[in-house]
Design an enzyme around this catalytic site. Structure first.
Site, PDB file in Angstrom:
ATOM      1  N   LYS A  16      -8.013   0.818  -2.543  1.00  0.00           N
ATOM      2  CA  LYS A  16      -7.592   0.632  -1.243  1.00  0.00           C
ATOM      3  C   LYS A  16      -7.274   1.820  -0.255  1.00  0.00           C
ATOM      4  O   LYS A  16      -7.681   1.506   0.918  1.00  0.00           O
ATOM      5  CB  LYS A  16      -5.962  -0.396  -1.210  1.00  0.00           C
ATOM      6  CG  LYS A  16      -5.401  -0.316  -0.122  1.00  0.00           C
ATOM      7  CD  LYS A  16      -6.054  -1.465   0.805  1.00  0.00           C
ATOM      8  CE  LYS A  16      -5.552  -1.692   2.165  1.00  0.00           C
ATOM      9  NZ  LYS A  16      -4.098  -2.478   2.070  1.00  0.00           N
ATOM     10  N   LYS A  73      -0.104   5.555   8.557  1.00  0.00           N
ATOM     11  CA  LYS A  73       0.700   5.490   7.202  1.00  0.00           C
ATOM     12  C   LYS A  73      -0.482   5.752   6.039  1.00  0.00           C
ATOM     13  O   LYS A  73      -0.463   6.619   5.145  1.00  0.00           O
ATOM     14  CB  LYS A  73       1.521   4.319   6.799  1.00  0.00           C
ATOM     15  CG  LYS A  73       2.290   4.422   5.443  1.00  0.00           C
ATOM     16  CD  LYS A  73       2.560   3.071   4.917  1.00  0.00           C
ATOM     17  CE  LYS A  73       1.437   2.298   4.328  1.00  0.00           C
ATOM     18  NZ  LYS A  73       2.047   0.776   3.495  1.00  0.00           N
ATOM     19  N   THR A 104       0.859  -1.175  -0.022  1.00  0.00           N
ATOM     20  CA  THR A 104       0.094   0.097  -0.069  1.00  0.00           C
ATOM     21  C   THR A 104       0.772   1.380   0.042  1.00  0.00           C
ATOM     22  O   THR A 104       1.559   1.266   1.033  1.00  0.00           O
ATOM     23  CB  THR A 104      -1.009   0.086   1.394  1.00  0.00           C
ATOM     24  OG1 THR A 104      -1.836  -1.232   1.218  1.00  0.00           O
ATOM     25  CG2 THR A 104      -1.756   1.185   1.128  1.00  0.00           C
TER      26      THR A 104
END
Length: 372
Positions: A236, A313, A161
């Site tokens: 995502k 994050k 990711t």
């Protein structure tokens, strides 16, 4: 059949200390003439080989499922593992060969070796900097040195990711070598990775999606083509924006309910059967024993889930891309601030499941409780 693996794969040092190791390892990479004999590989054997780079909590489980299921189908398949922490790669190989003693598995010391050894390369790395370096300084230069027909047979799958812009730039460079590439971030966490029930959100051409799908089905149940390069990551990031905000409000509600005298099991039952129902309450509820039929991370001292540092994050990725695209995300910004506060004030929660935000709120509430 039991896999015989511990709940938390052996790794040393921790993945968060290990990020410094990644940085040192990546800086030490230099183009070299790798002796393929050291890996027991030749270019002609490359078509039967799959390399997996990045054996953290997610990567370890994903690679195990991929290799074990592929080995069951093709007993002559070759496998290569690679990690910035050599002990992680050796531990993985030892565990895998204990379960499948006939398997052929080698350890690559760097991404260059992994790319030379295999026509299929899967990466599961911490974030954007590692992806940029692993590909730009390891995989892509290696693909450029291969014969064009060999490079054209290569498929790269990145399940990290990371920033959408970085992903698209890396994919563009890979495709320029003649190889195929998809971004394929996952949803389902460590539990889904271990069970092989992940959802893969894939970005890339239809041809690349069709090439990658058979491999991804070894690791997941739902393989969704979201669009061109970067689309998987966009999906995502949007999903995790929802998830990160959702987990915070579930923590708030569960804490408030108890303050008002509600039994957490009763409250969870109400939420999960009403309009407030969501994964963060019905599966990842942050209150121990609130879910009678499940065992979320909170019942293991918040171990074994999706780390708070990783959620921070991801919230940063969401707020950054929102700023670049001019899309308002006030709740994402608030959630990013909260997760940052959790880690700042209780650093031990950085590695705990992000539902541990509940523990942080509980301690903050105790501090604010008025005294008589």
């Amino acid at each position: 059949m039991s896999r015989g693996l511990p709940d938390t794969p052996p790794q040393a040092p921790s993945r968060y200390k290990g990020r410094r190791v990644w940085a040192l390892w990546l800086r030490s990479m230099k183009p070299s003439s790798v002796r393929m004999n050291s890996l027991g590989r030749t270019i002609s054997q490359r078509s039967k080989s799959t390399s997996f780079i990045g054996l953290g909590r997610m990567g370890h489980e994903m690679a195990f499922n991929l290799f074990s299921k592929r080995f069951a189908q093709e007993s002559d398949a070759h496998f290569v593992v690679c990690d910035a922490i050599p002990d992680s790669a050796h531990a993985f190989r030892n565990h895998f060969l204990a379960q499948f003693p006939g398997a052929r598995m080698a350890i690559a010391t760097n991404p260059e070796e992994a790319a030379l050894a295999s026509k299929t390369i899967i990466t599961m790395l911490p974030s954007s900097p590692q992806v940029k370096t692993v590909y730009s300084e390891g995989i892509i230069p290696t693909l450029r040195r291969l014969p064009s027909d060999v490079a054209a047979q290569t498929l790269c799958i990145d399940s990290t990711t990371l920033d959408v812009t970085v992903a698209r730039a890396v994919a563009g460079e890979v495709i320029e070598t003649g190889a195929q590439m998809v971004d394929a971030p996952v949803s389902g966490g460590v539990t889904g990775a271990k069970a092989g029930t992940l959802s893969f959100l894939v970005g890339g051409t239809l041809t690349s999606f069709q090439s990658s799908s058979p491999l991804l089905t070894f690791m997941g149940q739902r393989i969704i083509h979201c669009g061109p390069s970067g689309a998987g990551l966009a999906a995502k990031i949007c999903n995790n924006l929802v998830l990160g905000v959702e987990q915070i409000v579930v923590a708030e509600a569960m804490l408030l309910g108890q303050k008002l005298g509600l039994n957490p099991t009763v409250l969870a039952g109400v939420i999960n059967s009403s309009t407030g129902a969501c994964w963060s309450s019905s599966v990842n509820n942050p209150v121990p024993l609130a879910l009678a039929d499940k065992a979320p991370p909170c019942e293991r001292d918040y171990e074994g889930g999706f780390a708070t540092a990783l959620m921070l994050k991801d919230m940063g990725l969401a707020t950054n891309i929102a700023s670049e695209s001019g899309s308002p995300v006030p709740l994402a910004q608030a959630a990013e601030d909260i997760y940052a506060q959790v880690i700042e004030h209780q650093p031990d929660l950085a590695r705990k499941d992000f539902s541990s935000v509940y523990r942080y709120f509980a301690t903050q509430g105790d501090k604010r409780k008025p005294t008589a």
